[in-house]
Design an enzyme around this catalytic site. Structure first.
Site, PDB file in Angstrom:
ATOM      1  CD  GLU A 172       7.221   3.571  -3.139  1.00 34.18           C
ATOM      2  OE1 GLU A 172       7.940   2.790  -2.489  1.00 34.18           O
ATOM      3  OE2 GLU A 172       6.522   4.455  -2.609  1.00 34.18           O
ATOM      4  CD  GLU A 291       2.361   4.629  -2.231  1.00 36.06           C
ATOM      5  OE1 GLU A 291       3.031   4.878  -1.197  1.00 36.06           O
ATOM      6  OE2 GLU A 291       2.479   3.593  -2.887  1.00 36.06           O
TER       7      GLU A 291
END
Length: 505
Positions: A172, A291
């Site tokens: 991320e 995710e």
């Protein structure tokens, strides 16, 4: 309500990569400590791992698992988790404001993954660290012997290399919350050089570059374009993340978010195609949706807790009590991944144990399957093979998240040996049964050999499994469906998920 649908053996989408049913586990909350690892637990093995949890994990037949993070990895020193456990340092984890004992590191986790029959997908710290530490980690894991890092591994009791082929280039990195956050060009260049270093260790290594943390980021989808223009030729996958909630308790709008996810995948596929054309590249890049899950029940309270607490060790965090509605959503989202399997090759449910997970475990106590365990298990066991197009003609509805949404969510998979067809179906209607007429083309004689159903029995959408009542939501034998006149026909009760397996001649 009535839906007509058609599936034909020859109308294929893609071969499904087994890794579509992978998982993720992070050094966060109680995922590791008192989740999979709890020395002193009545079921703990000699290495300190819980066998009751391991049995539940094995039941999912997980092909690969992403580790050790997550936000955790962006300040992680993998060297802290090797060598004698008594000598390992305790560190402060800035991502989740807790203490990390480092009693589980790469060697302990690799042993657990081997026992579980799961391939490792390891994440590299590209937040506070970079190429040098990444190449050292790969050498420690993958080189046979005769070098500093490989011989150090051998001195730690691991003679044979792990042969890890999947490496995540950070986590991320588009998020301002990320320790070591970078802009797209800066990150893309670092990812490119790290990928080249990692791939120098031998053929078969695949790298996953960070895409957007979610499709609501202000940099989406420009982030993907800029990053891929820096590293396209040296990566195999770009990662996507997305979590889902239903704070309004509007089930139909909640389920419509699956359509929103399809648009997310389609948009990034378009970015990939654009960059490939612009660079005149020969290789293909696919999507790793590494995710995904439902996450909202305790999110606000958890956020307050972890920002205020005083660096506890393995505190309860993100321990969602999943309900029937969540199980139907997860089943539908897995259907979407099947339908998009031409572009999505890897997907990881986040996470595996305790933290937004299909498996829960009490400290010192019981372990049990949450409601979302079962659709995930069915997809993993029976969703491997070739994804088939299913043409659907039935009632639809409009919602805030998406318009023109089918009440019936359906996906079909032809087994690798061609001997069986599996249909996954969700009747999203909260109050009306669905009459299904699914025409079967090109399959010869077919017969229904298994029908499992979740919900559809009047169970409320908010009912969940607990340690005291672990079986409130679980599959049961279905009725009312059968094969006749070249079709699969019958009634799907309101608010229900179905696994339907057909033997083919």
């Amino acid at each position: 309500m009535k839906t007509r649908a058609t599936v034909h053996r020859d109308f294929t989408i893609a071969g499904i990569d087994d890794r579509l049913y992978s998982a993720f586990i992070e050094h966060m909350g109680r995922a590791i400590y008192s989740g999979i690892y709890e020395p002193g637990h009545p079921t703990a093995n000699a290495q300190g791992f819980r066998k009751d949890v391991l049995d539940l994990v094995r039941g999912l037949s997980i092909p690969a698992i992403r580790y050790p993070g997550g936000n955790f990895v962006s300040a992680y020193k993998w060297e802290d988790g090797i060598g004698p456990q008594k000598d390992r340092p305790v560190r402060l984890d800035l991502a989740w404001r807790s203490r990390e004992s480092n009693q589980v590191g790469i060697n302990e986790f690799a042993g657990w993954a081997k026992d579980a029959g799961i391939e490792m997908m390891l994440a590299l710290n590209l937040g506070t660290r970079g190429i040098e530490d990444a190449r050292n980690f790969v050498e420690y894991c993958n080189h046979p012997s005769g070098t500093y890092w490989s011989d150090l591994r051998r001195s730690h009791g691991v003679e044979q290399p792990y042969g890890v082929n999947m490496w995540c280039l950070g986590n991320e990195m588009d998020g301002p919350w990320q320790i070591g956050h970078k802009d797209a060009v800066e990150y893309g260049r670092l990812a490119n050089e790290t990928a080249k270093a990692v791939k120098a260790f031998g053929a078969g290594i695949e790298t996953i570059v960070c895409g957007s943390s979610n499709d609501q980021m202000p940099t989406y989808p420009e982030w993907e374009r800029q990053v891929l223009e820096e590293c396209y030729e040296n990566v195999e996958y770009i990662s996507l993340h997305k979590y889902f909630g239903n704070n309004s308790h509007n089930s139909l709008n909640f389920f419509a978010k699956i359509e929103e996810t399809g648009r997310y995948i389609q948009s990034i596929a378009g970015v990939i195609d654009y960059v490939k054309a612009k660079k005149r590249a020969k290789n293909d890049v696919y999507i790793c949706f590494d995710e995904w899950n439902v996450w909202y029940h305790n999110r606000e309270q958890d956020s307050r807790n972890w920002r205020e607490w005083d660096w506890p060790e393995a505190p309860p965090l993100l321990e969602e009590d999943y309900n029937l509605e969540d199980a139907l959503f997860v089943g539908g989202l897995l259907n979407e991944f099947i339908r998009r399997s031409d572009r999505v090759k890897i997907a990881c449910i986040a996470q595996l144990v305790n933290v937004i997970a299909p498996i829960r475990a009490e400290r010192g106590g019981k372990a049990w399957a949450t409601s979302i365990y079962y659709p995930y298990q069915f997809a993993s066991l029976y969703g491997r093979g070739t994804a088939l197009n299913v043409a659907v003609d039935g009632p639809r509805y409009d919602a805030e998240a998406a318009q023109d949404v089918n009440y019936l969510d359906i996906a079909a998979v032809l087994a690798p040996d061609g001997a069986s067809l599996t249909v996954f179906a969700v009747n999203r209607s909260p109050d009306e049964a669905m009459e299904l007429d699914l025409a079967l083309g090109g399959f010869g004689n077919a017969r229904l050999i298994e029908h499992q159903v979740i919900g559809g029995d009047g169970t409320g959408p908010r009912v969940a499994n607990t340690a005291q009542e672990p079986d409130r939501i679980r599959p049961r034998k279905g009725t009312g469906m059968g094969v006749a006149d070249g079709g699969l026909r019958g009634e799907l009760p309101a608010f229900s998920y179905h696994l339907l397996r057909l033997a083919l001649n």
